[in-house]
Design a protein around this motif. Structure first.
Motif, PDB file in Angstrom:
ATOM      1  N   MET A 128       0.823  -1.213   0.000  1.00  8.78           N
ATOM      2  CA  MET A 128       0.000   0.000   0.000  1.00  8.78           C
ATOM      3  C   MET A 128       0.853   1.258   0.000  1.00  8.78           C
ATOM      4  O   MET A 128       0.491   2.282  -0.586  1.00  8.78           O
ATOM      5  CB  MET A 128      -0.929  -0.029   1.226  1.00  8.78           C
ATOM      6  N   GLU A 129       2.027   1.176   0.633  1.00  7.32           N
ATOM      7  CA  GLU A 129       2.907   2.338   0.689  1.00  7.32           C
ATOM      8  C   GLU A 129       3.436   2.716  -0.694  1.00  7.32           C
ATOM      9  O   GLU A 129       3.888   3.850  -0.913  1.00  7.32           O
ATOM     10  CB  GLU A 129       4.075   2.083   1.648  1.00  7.32           C
ATOM     11  N   GLU A 130       3.385   1.767  -1.662  1.00  6.77           N
ATOM     12  CA  GLU A 130       3.787   2.077  -3.031  1.00  6.77           C
ATOM     13  C   GLU A 130       2.637   2.674  -3.834  1.00  6.77           C
ATOM     14  O   GLU A 130       2.850   3.453  -4.761  1.00  6.77           O
ATOM     15  CB  GLU A 130       4.291   0.813  -3.737  1.00  6.77           C
ATOM     16  N   LEU A 131       1.423   2.302  -3.483  1.00  4.21           N
ATOM     17  CA  LEU A 131       0.244   2.797  -4.201  1.00  4.21           C
ATOM     18  C   LEU A 131      -0.238   4.142  -3.690  1.00  4.21           C
ATOM     19  O   LEU A 131      -1.000   4.843  -4.360  1.00  4.21           O
ATOM     20  CB  LEU A 131      -0.891   1.768  -4.106  1.00  4.21           C
ATOM     21  N   LEU A 132       0.184   4.502  -2.480  1.00  2.00           N
ATOM     22  CA  LEU A 132      -0.124   5.808  -1.910  1.00  2.00           C
ATOM     23  C   LEU A 132       1.115   6.258  -1.140  1.00  2.00           C
ATOM     24  O   LEU A 132       1.248   6.028   0.057  1.00  2.00           O
ATOM     25  CB  LEU A 132      -1.348   5.736  -0.998  1.00  2.00           C
ATOM     26  N   TYR A 133       2.013   6.879  -1.866  1.00  2.00           N
ATOM     27  CA  TYR A 133       3.322   7.227  -1.316  1.00  2.00           C
ATOM     28  C   TYR A 133       3.190   8.345  -0.286  1.00  2.00           C
ATOM     29  O   TYR A 133       2.493   9.349  -0.509  1.00  2.00           O
ATOM     30  CB  TYR A 133       4.248   7.661  -2.443  1.00  2.00           C
ATOM     31  N   ASP A 134       3.840   8.164   0.860  1.00  2.78           N
ATOM     32  CA  ASP A 134       3.804   9.155   1.930  1.00  2.78           C
ATOM     33  C   ASP A 134       4.849  10.230   1.652  1.00  2.78           C
ATOM     34  O   ASP A 134       6.012  10.092   2.004  1.00  2.78           O
ATOM     35  CB  ASP A 134       4.070   8.467   3.273  1.00  2.78           C
ATOM     36  N   VAL A 135       4.427  11.291   1.001  1.00  2.00           N
ATOM     37  CA  VAL A 135       5.338  12.378   0.666  1.00  2.00           C
ATOM     38  C   VAL A 135       5.864  13.008   1.954  1.00  2.00           C
ATOM     39  O   VAL A 135       5.089  13.318   2.861  1.00  2.00           O
ATOM     40  CB  VAL A 135       4.630  13.440  -0.193  1.00  2.00           C
ATOM     41  N   ARG A 136       7.159  13.161   2.023  1.00  2.00           N
ATOM     42  CA  ARG A 136       7.778  13.693   3.243  1.00  2.00           C
ATOM     43  C   ARG A 136       7.174  15.053   3.606  1.00  2.00           C
ATOM     44  O   ARG A 136       7.047  15.946   2.779  1.00  2.00           O
ATOM     45  CB  ARG A 136       9.281  13.840   3.046  1.00  2.00           C
ATOM     46  N   GLY A 137       6.797  15.171   4.883  1.00  2.00           N
ATOM     47  CA  GLY A 137       6.249  16.434   5.370  1.00  2.00           C
ATOM     48  C   GLY A 137       4.774  16.640   5.099  1.00  2.00           C
ATOM     49  O   GLY A 137       4.227  17.703   5.415  1.00  2.00           O
ATOM     50  N   SER A 138       4.098  15.613   4.528  1.00  2.00           N
ATOM     51  CA  SER A 138       2.688  15.797   4.161  1.00  2.00           C
ATOM     52  C   SER A 138       1.719  15.190   5.164  1.00  2.00           C
ATOM     53  O   SER A 138       0.507  15.350   5.026  1.00  2.00           O
ATOM     54  CB  SER A 138       2.428  15.172   2.784  1.00  2.00           C
ATOM     55  N   GLN A 139       2.226  14.477   6.159  1.00  2.00           N
ATOM     56  CA  GLN A 139       1.358  13.722   7.066  1.00  2.00           C
ATOM     57  C   GLN A 139       0.720  14.570   8.148  1.00  2.00           C
ATOM     58  O   GLN A 139      -0.190  14.132   8.822  1.00  2.00           O
ATOM     59  CB  GLN A 139       2.160  12.596   7.740  1.00  2.00           C
ATOM     60  N   GLY A 140       1.186  15.779   8.354  1.00  8.04           N
ATOM     61  CA  GLY A 140       0.682  16.587   9.451  1.00  8.04           C
ATOM     62  C   GLY A 140      -0.759  17.032   9.254  1.00  8.04           C
ATOM     63  O   GLY A 140      -1.314  16.982   8.155  1.00  8.04           O
TER      64      GLY A 140
END
Length: 456
Positions: A128-140
């Motif tokens: 799932m982490e490849e299908l919805l990449y966690d862009v650095r700094g975007s999780q806040g």
């Protein structure tokens, strides 16, 4: 119980650099406070959604990533708060600054076809982490993009559309409304068929605020015996409930309860089985919290049709663990039905008031179990021009930062799939409890239930 014997699915995803997609036309720069229902600790997290679309010969030559990206920019003209950023003010009050910066968008390609995911598309999904990449700094939650979208083209001509939403902004109904607007733009519309409505003041606290209902979901509970589920050694499985399984559950309750809804029956069953699986002390209180859409509870006046904020509550029921486990299913069912019946416009108003008076608390986590029915949310109906999704809904079986205490009811074929997350030994006990409950009384045959085992 029939766990999958196939090897874990492995594939590669090649992503382009993330970009910001702003509204395609200038939009107002203004500050829009969210409601006091939106603004609670329980909703300060990101929720992932995923949709799988097969190849459509009629769309040959059209790039889904480009189509969706361009439609997204046009839809954001109408839903421009999504292109802004949340700011936090006095009293932890959240406000959207409509900056027009845009939402994050990723274009990608995978070396896999849709058929390789198999017929049983349900969460949790591999890689799932490849299908919805966690862009650095975007999780806040504060000062970050409010939506992240990744469109991944597949070898077969289909594609995957994955999305992550800051839950403060919208609930499932509101998000689907926005996604449908993007779909309409992708199919050539100039404006959404349902105009978006902000009006978050409709779910704000009164002045002065006054709590008029009992809200066991926000009780302050100490975990004195250390029975909170640990987050390590978690196992993910999906459990299928079709007409046969629901009929088996219905046969276990008294006649006066057999008219209960599928949601009520299933929730009572899962609460009882899960409590037995996690083994709290008999005298410890356990909670069931039901996420219930309150839009239909507003009549004078009703919530506007285009309202896309959070409009649900977590009415809860409480029982001693021993009583819940030892009593027949009807005991849990009565508690679930009573909790659901408490939801009203006044209940929603009371929750908003409680948020202001108590500092916007999180719902009770200790020995709580939260259920959310998204079978009618409409994620699978969203059409970007390639028709309906073969799967549309939550990307994983839980929500928030704490795993294991939330489940979604997801539509699947002629029934419901429930993705569940528990520690390994507790999962085995849960499966055994459930198997006993939904097996045919005479044959006890395994084929009366389909357990689909998945692992991250």
């Amino acid at each position: 119980m029939a766990p999958s014997s196939s090897l874990p699915l492995v594939f590669n995803v090649k992503r382009h650099q993330p970009v910001l997609v702003p509204p395609s036309k200038p939009t107002p720069h203004e500050f829009k406070p969210v409601s006091d229902i939106d603004d609670q600790e329980s909703l300060r997290f990101q929720i992932p959604i995923i949709q799988f679309y097969p190849r459509d010969p009629a769309m040959e030559g059209r790039d889904p990533a480009r189509v969706i990206r361009e439609a997204l920019g046009r839809a954001l003209v109408f839903y421009y708060p999504f292109a802004g950023r949340l700011r936090e003010g006095p009293g932890r009050k959240l406000v959207v600054e409509c900056t027009g910066e845009g939402v994050l968008f990723i274009e990608a390609d995978a070396d896999i076809g849709l058929h390789q995911f198999g017929d049983a598309l349900q969460p949790p999904f591999p890689l799932m982490e490849e299908l919805l990449y966690d862009v650095r700094g975007s999780q806040g939650i504060i000062d970050c993009p409010l939506i992240l979208i990744q469109v991944t083209r597949l070898k077969c001509g289909g594609f995957i559309m994955a999305l992550r939403l800051n839950h403060v902004m919208s609930d499932a109904a509101g998000l689907v409304q926005f996604m449908n607007a993007v779909g309409e733009m992708a199919r050539g519309a100039r404006a959404p068929s349902i105009p978006p409505v902000w009006q978050r003041h409709l779910l704000n606290a009164r002045d002065p605020p006054r709590v008029t209902c009992v809200h066991r979901e926000y009780d302050e509970v100490d975990d004195t015996k250390g029975t909170t589920i640990p987050s390590d050694d978690m196992v993910h499985r999906s459990f299928f409930f079709g007409p046969r399984q629901i009929a088996a559950l219905r046969s276990l309750v008294p006649h006066h309860l057999r008219g209960s809804s599928t949601f009520e029956l299933l929730t009572a069953c899962l609460w009882k089985c899960r409590t037995a699986a996690i083994r709290p002390e008999p005298d410890e209180e356990v909670r069931i919290l039901c996420i219930i859409n309150a839009r239909g509870k507003f009549h004078d006046p009703p919530l506007p049709a285009g309202y896309y904020g959070n409009a649900f509550a977590f009415p809860g029921a409480v029982s001693a663990a021993g009583k819940l486990c030892q009593n027949p299913l009807g005991y849990a069912l009565e508690l679930v039905r009573r909790a659901k019946s408490e939801l009203s416009k006044e209940y929603m108003q009371s929750v908003a008031d409680l948020m202001v008076l108590k500092g916007r608390p999180h719902f009770t986590v200790v020995r709580s179990f939260v259920v959310s029915d998204v079978t009618r949310a409409g994620f699978g109906e969203v059409d970007f021009g390639w028709g309906k999704a073969v799967y549309g809904g939550p990307a994983k079986g839980g929500m928030g930062a704490i795993p294991g205490f939330t489940v979604f009811y997801v539509p699947f074929r002629n029934g419901i799939v429930v993705p569940l997350c528990l520690p390994g030994p507790a999962m085995e006990r849960f499966a055994a409890e459930l198997q006993t409950m939904i097996s045919e009384p005479t044959t006890k045959q395994d084929d009366s239930s389909k357990f689909i085992k998945s692992a991250l």
